[in-house]
Scaffold this active site. Structure first.
Site: not given
Ligand SMILES: NC(=O)c1ccc[n+]([C@@H]2O[C@H](COP(=O)([O-])OP(=O)(O)OC[C@H]3O[C@@H](n4cnc5c(N)ncnc54)[C@H](OP(=O)(O)O)[C@@H]3O)[C@@H](O)[C@H]2O)c1
Length: 264
Positions: A14, A19-20, A141, A154
């Protein structure tokens, strides 16, 4: 301290945004060959192009595939080759009233947020242990510990991920491979902007909306602002490096002090 990942290959699930993407960039800047993952080839290619535009020396490969399925995981792994650093960053989230989360939605959260990580660990851990070095990082998280009422499914999936990390760290005991969780706090990503606007007045400009969100829904944050993705990536890069050789089976917080606890 110098974080040097030269000669290591990292797969970041992802990583086309959020974050990824920041983790992919930071690991590449530390010298790793980084496999960028997302579900669509065009999205992955566009991310690689943008990351290379910022810094042409980054060594990036496309590892397209929906890693929440066995087929997608196989595709992504085949494109990556031997994995030295596995970052299970993929995770979905969204607010749903607790009594409206049906069985299918519970299963979907388990498939994407837990099983995808387990499957990739199962595929890559034997190679890491055979080579005598490896790093697995599972992005959890604050919601793993402070279960949010508006997204129980979640939070529970992230609690499970903490257990997954601790369990596989035991499996890797004494091998040179470490397995850890990173407990990320509320972070400024595109997905979170959308989430914030689901909970506060959509007419508010972003800065005000963010402050209102933190005040109303995340008042425990000591940082009192959203975390930037690069701040999460810095911790992941350290834990991915040879420098972090004595940290395993841990859940390490980069949550802006959100979780009110004196233990990690
Ligand atoms: N953002 C926060 O505040 C926060 C806080 C605590 C923890 N986290 C954790 O941090 C991590 C990243 O969060 P984020 O907010 O950066 O996420 P995000 O912005 O929603 O990005 C999600 C990423 O995952 C990809 N993706 C979605 N479904 C997929 C799948 N089935 N296979 C492969 N790629 C997939 C998307 O790419 P495509 O659409 O190109 O497939 C995108 O690159 C997560 O585990 C989240 O729970 C986030």
């Amino acid at each position: 301290m110098r974080i040097d990942l030269a000669g290591r290959t990292a797969l970041v699930t992802g990583s086309t945004q959020g974050i990824g993407r920041a983790i992919a960039a930071t690991l590449a800047d530390a010298g790793a060959r980084v496999a960028v993952n997302g579900r669509r080839e065009d999205g992955v290619r566009a991310t690689i192009d943008e990351l290379r535009e910022q810094s042409p020396e980054r060594d990036l490969v496309a590892a397209t595939g929906d890693v929440s399925t066995a087929e997608g995981a196989t595709e992504a792994l085949a494109a990556t080759g031997d994995v030295d650093v596995l970052v299970n960053n993929l995770g979905i989230f969204g607010s749903v009233p607790p009594l409206e989360i049906d069985d299918d939605e519970w299963r979907r959260y388990f498939e994407v947020n837990v099983l995808a990580a387990v499957r990739l660990i199962r595929s890559t851990l034997p190679g890491m242990t055979a080579r005598g070095w490896g790093r697995v990082l599972n992005v959890a998280s604050d919601s793993a510990i402070v279960i949010p009422a508006e997204m129980i499914h979640y939070g529970v999936s992230k609690t499970a991920l903490l257990g997954v990390s601790r369990g596989f760290a035991k499996e890797a005991a004494g091998t040179g491979v470490t397995v850890n969780s990173v407990i990320a706090g509320p972070t400024h990503t595109g997905g979170v902007e959308k989430f914030v606007y689901e909970l506060v007045d959509p007419a508010l400009p972003w800065d005000e909306a963010q402050r209102e969100f933190m005040r109303t829904h995340r008042p425990q944050s000591l940082l009192q602002r959203l975390i930037e993705p690069e701040e999460i990536a810095n911790l992941v890069a350290y834990l991915s490096s040879p420098l972090a050789s004595a940290t395993t089976g841990a859940a390490v917080r980069v949550d802006g002090g959100y979780v009110d606890s004196i233990v990690p």
